[in-house]
Scaffold this motif. Structure first.
Motif, PDB file in Angstrom:
ATOM      1  N   GLN A   5       0.838  -1.196   0.000  1.00  0.00           N
ATOM      2  CA  GLN A   5       0.000   0.000   0.000  1.00  0.00           C
ATOM      3  C   GLN A   5       0.874   1.247   0.000  1.00  0.00           C
ATOM      4  OE1 GLN A   5      -3.225  -0.362  -0.264  1.00  0.00           O
ATOM      5  NE2 GLN A   5      -3.414  -2.529   0.222  1.00  0.00           N
ATOM      6  N   ASN A   6       0.255   2.368  -0.320  1.00  0.00           N
ATOM      7  CA  ASN A   6       0.916   3.660  -0.185  1.00  0.00           C
ATOM      8  C   ASN A   6       0.372   4.344   1.059  1.00  0.00           C
ATOM      9  OD1 ASN A   6       0.667   6.795  -0.720  1.00  0.00           O
ATOM     10  ND2 ASN A   6       2.455   6.065  -1.847  1.00  0.00           N
ATOM     11  N   HIS A   7       1.253   4.806   1.916  1.00  0.00           N
ATOM     12  CA  HIS A   7       0.831   5.325   3.218  1.00  0.00           C
ATOM     13  C   HIS A   7      -0.033   6.576   3.088  1.00  0.00           C
ATOM     14  CE1 HIS A   7       0.915   5.803   7.517  1.00  0.00           C
ATOM     15  NE2 HIS A   7       1.438   7.010   7.428  1.00  0.00           N
ATOM     16  N   ARG A 118      -6.139  17.211   0.413  1.00  0.00           N
ATOM     17  CA  ARG A 118      -5.368  18.462   0.468  1.00  0.00           C
ATOM     18  C   ARG A 118      -4.647  18.590   1.795  1.00  0.00           C
ATOM     19  NH1 ARG A 118     -10.201  20.475  -1.552  1.00  0.00           N
ATOM     20  NH2 ARG A 118     -10.645  21.601   0.378  1.00  0.00           N
ATOM     21  N   ARG A 119      -5.316  18.269   2.878  1.00  0.00           N
ATOM     22  CA  ARG A 119      -4.717  18.403   4.205  1.00  0.00           C
ATOM     23  C   ARG A 119      -3.517  17.472   4.363  1.00  0.00           C
ATOM     24  NH1 ARG A 119      -9.001  18.215   6.654  1.00  0.00           N
ATOM     25  NH2 ARG A 119      -9.174  15.969   7.037  1.00  0.00           N
ATOM     26  N   GLN A 120      -3.665  16.207   3.983  1.00  0.00           N
ATOM     27  CA  GLN A 120      -2.566  15.252   4.126  1.00  0.00           C
ATOM     28  C   GLN A 120      -1.386  15.620   3.233  1.00  0.00           C
ATOM     29  OE1 GLN A 120      -2.314  13.171   6.398  1.00  0.00           O
ATOM     30  NE2 GLN A 120      -4.388  12.699   7.058  1.00  0.00           N
ATOM     31  N   LEU A 121      -1.672  16.052   2.007  1.00  0.00           N
ATOM     32  CA  LEU A 121      -0.577  16.359   1.090  1.00  0.00           C
ATOM     33  C   LEU A 121       0.103  17.675   1.432  1.00  0.00           C
ATOM     34  CD1 LEU A 121      -1.876  15.048  -2.340  1.00  0.00           C
ATOM     35  CD2 LEU A 121      -0.603  13.878  -0.533  1.00  0.00           C
ATOM     36  N   ARG A 123       0.701  18.520   4.490  1.00  0.00           N
ATOM     37  CA  ARG A 123       1.626  18.048   5.524  1.00  0.00           C
ATOM     38  C   ARG A 123       2.822  17.329   4.881  1.00  0.00           C
ATOM     39  NH1 ARG A 123      -0.235  17.278  10.909  1.00  0.00           N
ATOM     40  NH2 ARG A 123      -2.222  18.310  11.277  1.00  0.00           N
ATOM     41  N   TYR A 124       2.521  16.543   3.855  1.00  0.00           N
ATOM     42  CA  TYR A 124       3.608  15.841   3.170  1.00  0.00           C
ATOM     43  C   TYR A 124       4.573  16.823   2.504  1.00  0.00           C
ATOM     44  CZ  TYR A 124       6.126  12.842  -0.053  1.00  0.00           C
ATOM     45  OH  TYR A 124       7.121  12.199  -0.746  1.00  0.00           O
ATOM     46  N   LEU A 125       4.046  17.917   1.974  1.00  0.00           N
ATOM     47  CA  LEU A 125       4.907  18.936   1.371  1.00  0.00           C
ATOM     48  C   LEU A 125       5.912  19.469   2.387  1.00  0.00           C
ATOM     49  CD1 LEU A 125       2.634  21.169  -0.899  1.00  0.00           C
ATOM     50  CD2 LEU A 125       4.684  19.921  -1.580  1.00  0.00           C
ATOM     51  N   TYR A 126       5.468  19.668   3.616  1.00  0.00           N
ATOM     52  CA  TYR A 126       6.392  20.134   4.652  1.00  0.00           C
ATOM     53  C   TYR A 126       7.492  19.103   4.894  1.00  0.00           C
ATOM     54  CZ  TYR A 126       8.386  21.546   9.087  1.00  0.00           C
ATOM     55  OH  TYR A 126       9.269  21.901  10.059  1.00  0.00           O
ATOM     56  N   VAL A 127       7.112  17.828   4.931  1.00  0.00           N
ATOM     57  CA  VAL A 127       8.096  16.761   5.133  1.00  0.00           C
ATOM     58  C   VAL A 127       9.122  16.753   3.999  1.00  0.00           C
ATOM     59  CG1 VAL A 127       8.411  14.260   5.241  1.00  0.00           C
ATOM     60  CG2 VAL A 127       6.542  15.326   6.501  1.00  0.00           C
ATOM     61  N   VAL A 128       8.652  16.926   2.759  1.00  0.00           N
ATOM     62  CA  VAL A 128       9.553  16.970   1.610  1.00  0.00           C
ATOM     63  C   VAL A 128      10.518  18.145   1.728  1.00  0.00           C
ATOM     64  CG1 VAL A 128       9.677  17.362  -0.883  1.00  0.00           C
ATOM     65  CG2 VAL A 128       7.999  15.770   0.048  1.00  0.00           C
ATOM     66  N   MET A 129      10.005  19.303   2.117  1.00  0.00           N
ATOM     67  CA  MET A 129      10.858  20.479   2.283  1.00  0.00           C
ATOM     68  C   MET A 129      11.915  20.232   3.356  1.00  0.00           C
ATOM     69  SD  MET A 129       7.853  23.371   2.093  1.00  0.00           S
ATOM     70  CE  MET A 129       8.904  24.695   2.686  1.00  0.00           C
ATOM     71  N   GLN A 222      12.990  11.174   9.960  1.00  0.00           N
ATOM     72  CA  GLN A 222      12.044  10.188  10.473  1.00  0.00           C
ATOM     73  C   GLN A 222      11.068  10.816  11.463  1.00  0.00           C
ATOM     74  OE1 GLN A 222      12.596   7.804   8.136  1.00  0.00           O
ATOM     75  NE2 GLN A 222      12.382   6.231   9.706  1.00  0.00           N
ATOM     76  N   GLN A 223      11.591  11.675  12.317  1.00  0.00           N
ATOM     77  CA  GLN A 223      10.748  12.309  13.331  1.00  0.00           C
ATOM     78  C   GLN A 223       9.723  13.242  12.696  1.00  0.00           C
ATOM     79  OE1 GLN A 223      12.910  14.353  16.401  1.00  0.00           O
ATOM     80  NE2 GLN A 223      11.079  15.160  17.377  1.00  0.00           N
ATOM     81  N   ALA A 224      10.170  14.025  11.695  1.00  0.00           N
ATOM     82  CA  ALA A 224       9.250  14.952  11.025  1.00  0.00           C
ATOM     83  C   ALA A 224       8.097  14.200  10.365  1.00  0.00           C
ATOM     84  CB  ALA A 224      10.008  15.772   9.983  1.00  0.00           C
ATOM     85  N   TYR A 225       8.410  13.076   9.735  1.00  0.00           N
ATOM     86  CA  TYR A 225       7.362  12.296   9.071  1.00  0.00           C
ATOM     87  C   TYR A 225       6.404  11.712  10.103  1.00  0.00           C
ATOM     88  CZ  TYR A 225       5.124   9.234   5.669  1.00  0.00           C
ATOM     89  OH  TYR A 225       4.196   8.629   4.870  1.00  0.00           O
ATOM     90  N   ALA A 226       6.954  11.132  11.167  1.00  0.00           N
ATOM     91  CA  ALA A 226       6.126  10.481  12.175  1.00  0.00           C
ATOM     92  C   ALA A 226       5.196  11.459  12.863  1.00  0.00           C
ATOM     93  CB  ALA A 226       7.020   9.785  13.205  1.00  0.00           C
ATOM     94  N   GLU A 227       5.655  12.687  13.089  1.00  0.00           N
ATOM     95  CA  GLU A 227       4.841  13.681  13.787  1.00  0.00           C
ATOM     96  C   GLU A 227       3.694  14.209  12.928  1.00  0.00           C
ATOM     97  OE1 GLU A 227       7.594  16.668  15.030  1.00  0.00           O
ATOM     98  OE2 GLU A 227       8.260  15.536  16.791  1.00  0.00           O
ATOM     99  N   LEU A 228       3.918  14.295  11.621  1.00  0.00           N
ATOM    100  CA  LEU A 228       2.935  14.941  10.755  1.00  0.00           C
ATOM    101  C   LEU A 228       2.046  13.964   9.985  1.00  0.00           C
ATOM    102  CD1 LEU A 228       5.116  17.829   9.333  1.00  0.00           C
ATOM    103  CD2 LEU A 228       3.229  18.020  10.936  1.00  0.00           C
ATOM    104  N   LEU A 229       2.535  12.736   9.779  1.00  0.00           N
ATOM    105  CA  LEU A 229       1.803  11.798   8.914  1.00  0.00           C
ATOM    106  C   LEU A 229       1.647  10.440   9.590  1.00  0.00           C
ATOM    107  CD1 LEU A 229       3.593  12.847   5.638  1.00  0.00           C
ATOM    108  CD2 LEU A 229       1.155  13.142   6.103  1.00  0.00           C
ATOM    109  N   ARG A 230       1.005  10.410  10.722  1.00  0.00           N
ATOM    110  CA  ARG A 230       0.775   9.152  11.421  1.00  0.00           C
ATOM    111  C   ARG A 230      -0.414   8.433  10.815  1.00  0.00           C
ATOM    112  NH1 ARG A 230       2.114  10.826  17.635  1.00  0.00           N
ATOM    113  NH2 ARG A 230       2.621  12.938  17.147  1.00  0.00           N
TER     114      ARG A 230
END
Length: 230
Positions: A5-7, A118-121, A123-129, A222-230
């Motif tokens: 799956q894609n998270h 939109r909300r999830q992506l 957050r993902y944009l911040y993780v990418v940055m 890892q921490q940035a992803y875990a905090e924003l995209l659980r």
């Protein structure tokens, strides 16, 4: 065995997830395939389920350097979330596998109809940055063996396996250093019993030891992803 799956897609509410998947098609990610070039129109958005993609910044007269990596935790085409239909980076398949692919036009439609997407992506944009900022810092300030350990951990995470295929030439390209530097760093990690490398096949033997060698950028990502995209 569970279906890959894609998270990001799995985080969506059921109705939005099913609607998005109905607009997608399954595709194979072929090793070394170029999915898009910097400065060219974004034709498709990819949500990997297996395999992973390197995001490479290129400069005229140089081979470029990797600034990010996308696997089943993320997506390729994040610029579309900002309403920009031009890719800022070169995208190269680093690990073969599978992905969901959606056309740019259909993806814009999904963004317009789904607030959850939109909300999830966003957050993902911040993780990418954050990941790309870490990569730039890493390139400038950290030692080769630290950067190599970080890269191997990132690749293992996305390969979902302790073993994956990679050549020293490709590693040198991704890390933006000469091959002799990769050979020296990989040999040192091998002598420490952290990895095994033979004829392009890399195996992580001691993940904890590799994490100890890696620079702090890996844990921060890892921490940035875990905090924003659980």
């Amino acid at each position: 065995m569970a279906t890959p799956q894609n998270h990001l897609i799995e985080l969506l509410p059921g109705k939005d997830r099913l609607h998005l998947l109905a607009q997608c098609e399954p595709v194979e990610l072929i090793l070394a395939e170029v999915l898009c070039n910097a400065g060219e129109p974004t034709l498709h958005v990819y949500f990997p389920t297996e395999g992973f993609i390197s995001l490479v910044a290129t400069v005229a007269g140089s081979p470029g350097v990797e600034l990010g990596m996308v696997g089943s935790e993320g997506m390729l085409g994040a610029e579309m979330v900002l309403g920009v239909a031009t890719s800022p980076l070169h995208a190269l398949v680093q690990g073969q596998g599978t992905a969901w692919r959606i056309s740019a036009r259909a993806f814009r439609g999904e963004l317009g109809r789904s607030a959850s997407l939109r909300r999830q992506l966003n957050r993902y944009l911040y993780v990418v940055m954050a990941q790309q900022a870490s990569s730039a810092t890493c390139l400038r300030f950290h030692l080769v063996n630290q950067r190599l350990a970080r890269w191997l951990l990132m690749s293992q995470d996305r390969a979902h396996s302790a073993s994956f295929h990679v050549t020293q030439e490709f590693l040198a390209y991704m890390l933006g250093i000469r091959r002799v530097g990769i050979t020296s760093a990989a040999s040192a990690l091998q002598r420490q019993g952290l990895i095994e490398y033979h004829r392009g096949e890399m195996t992580v033997l001691d993940r904890g030891g590799l994490e100890a060698v890696a620079c702090s950028c890996y844990a921060a990502d890892q921490q940035a992803y875990a905090e924003l995209l659980r």
